[in-house]
Design a protein around this motif. Structure first.
Motif: not given
Ligand code: CA
Length: 504
Positions: A346, A334, A77
């Protein structure tokens, strides 16, 4: 005799011309693909995914006219690694981009090379964020690195070009110009339309600056997460709403590359709120709440910029007649924390960061308004693009074509689990390296440098607040997931891959 030869020659020519025409016909009928790729756009900021905090009418239109994937997950991610996976259909340890610091080797096999070889015209416009140029595309105009929100500079085969304006608008202008004036109309095309927005530092465009001024955006239930019930990894991260925003993030300062007019316009939009903030001298949870509002409103304004610009492109497809034979895909590299767990950013395998939007509209093939719940990944994008174009999928790609799912058919052997791995540590935001496996119901995460584990029952604990790794009731589940994790690592050749130097 001579007449007969001429006749024979003529008929051969006629047959060949027919074949050529048929070939052109087939080429002309192959669908175009527009891949709209945002940066850090989480599903919980999309109306069609049930957002509680905003509306996205144009993205929602794609969902209404196409298929929405409920369980699309990223393999790693973070920006550059996700993009490298999309291009190659291979996990990070094989495509060479494990972290944002790695260079993408543009000579390696990508779906773009293969589409081009099959007669597709290929273009990428907007954010690229890989440390090499997109030389595999026929046409490219890409931001340098992250790129700014205003007055972007683009790398192009002809050198650097600067365009004044708001980057989301500018990218869309370039996209519309390419569609109308530049592309070769005798070929089907693949166009990557890639936004900088809504990436940090969330600077809104002129048309979105006034949105949400008079409202309060609902807070996530985990805004004040205390990180109990999990490993030490979560407590040590530096991406909290409370403590880790910069002045640029909060609009107390503005980027240096604005024109005087732009600077004045943006300062004016925040002036009243900033003055009220200084007078209030907020502390503790009140201060966190204020920062959340400032952050989330700017994030959503950037999303609104994407959505409004997507509307312009959809309108162009309608008017030009391209709509019928063009697959439109919306996704983002992501997910993102929107104050969930008290965070932005993230990197984690936690749901908000792991989940990607994926919406596909394909008139005549995808049933309008359909929803898919199968486990799919960005790993599947390259094989899917190839399959849509009728191009053979190389056996070394690790993803799987989504074409059957798009047709509403579910292969009996569709995957039951996904593999995840994040490598960028030590680095900004201090998120530990980790790997894991997620099934429809469970998630097992291993922070392998510190050898700590988490196990979540997503049915009972969708917010992932209480790891049941030590819970004896889950012993059986745990051992099954351990075995599955090992199976996936063998399947994908993880241990034969690269690992960045491990810190001492
Ligand atoms: Ca990103």
């Amino acid at each position: 005799m001579r007449g007969f030869l001429w006749l024979a020659l003529l008929s051969i020519l006629v047959i060949q011309c027919d074949l050529l025409q048929a070939k052109e016909q087939v080429a002309a009928n192959r669908p175009n693909i527009i891949f709209v790729f945002a940066d850090d756009h989480a599903t919980h900021a999309i109306g069609a995914y049930g957002s509680r905090i905003n509306q996205t009418p144009n993205i929602d239109r794609l969902a209404r006219e196409g298929m929405l994937f409920r369980n699309c997950f990223v393999t790693n991610s973070i920006c550059a690694p996700s993009r490298a996976v999309v291009l190659t259909g291979k996990h990070s340890h094989l495509n060479g981009v494990l972290t944002n610091g790695d260079r993408f080797d543009p000579e390696q096999q990508t779906f773009v090379h293969l589409l081009r070889k099959a007669g597709y015209q290929t273009a990428v416009i907007g954010k690229w964020h890989l440390q090499s140029d997109p030389v595999m595309f026929d046409y490219w105009r890409v931001l340098i690195g992250q790129g700014p929100y205003y007055n972007p500079r683009f790398r192009t085969p002809e050198g650097i070009v600067t365009v004044e304006g708001y980057t989301t608008d500018v990218i869309t202008d370039l996209v519309l110009d390419w569609l109308e004036n530049t592309r070769d109309r005798s070929k089907p095309f693949f166009l990557a339309y890639q936004h900088k927005a809504p990436h940090r530092e969330w600077l809104p465009g002129p048309h979105q600056l006034q949105l949400y001024r008079e409202e309060m955006i609902p807070e996530p239930t985990t805004l004040f997460d205390d990180y109990k019930g999990r490993t030490t990894a979560a407590t040590k991260t530096t991406m909290t709403i409370a403590n880790h925003f910069s002045d640029l993030d909060l609009k107390f300062t503005l980027p240096k590359n604005l024109t005087d007019v732009q600077r004045e316009m943006i300062e004016e939009a925040y002036r009243e709120e900033n003055e009220a903030f200084r007078r209030a001298a907020l502390q503790g949870e009140d201060l966190v709440r204020w920062k959340y509002q400032r952050y989330i409103k700017d994030y959503l304004r950037c999303v609104a910029g994407i959505d409004q610009n997507l509307g312009r492109v959809l309108e162009y497809l309608d008017k030009s007649g391209l709509v019928q034979n063009t697959v439109v895909i919306y996704s983002s590299d992501q997910g993102f924390f929107l104050g969930d767990h008290g965070w932005y950013d993230k990197r984690w395998m936690y749901e908000e960061s792991l989940r990607m939007p994926l919406i596909v509209r394909w008139p005549g093939v995808v049933k309008p308004g359909s929803v898919n719940w199968d486990l799919v990944q960005n790993l599947d994008f390259a094989p899917t693009f190839l399959d849509i174009a009728g191009v053979e999928i190389p056996s070394d790609m690790q993803g799987r074509s989504l074409l059957p799912l798009l047709r509403g058919e579910r292969p009996h052997d569709w995957r039951q689990s996904i593999y995840y791995r994040y490598y960028e540590y030590p680095a900004v935001h201090d998120v530990q390296r980790h790997e894991g496996v997620r099934t429809a119901r469970y998630k097992l995460i291993h922070y392998y440098l510190i050898d700590e584990w988490e196990l979540f029952d997503l049915e009972k604990d969708p917010d992932e607040l209480r790891s049941v790794y030590e819970d004896p009731q889950y012993a059986e589940v745990k051992s099954q997931l351990m075995a599955e994790l090992n199976r996936l690592k063998t399947l994908f050749g993880v241990d034969q891959g690269r690992e960045p130097p491990i810190p001492k």
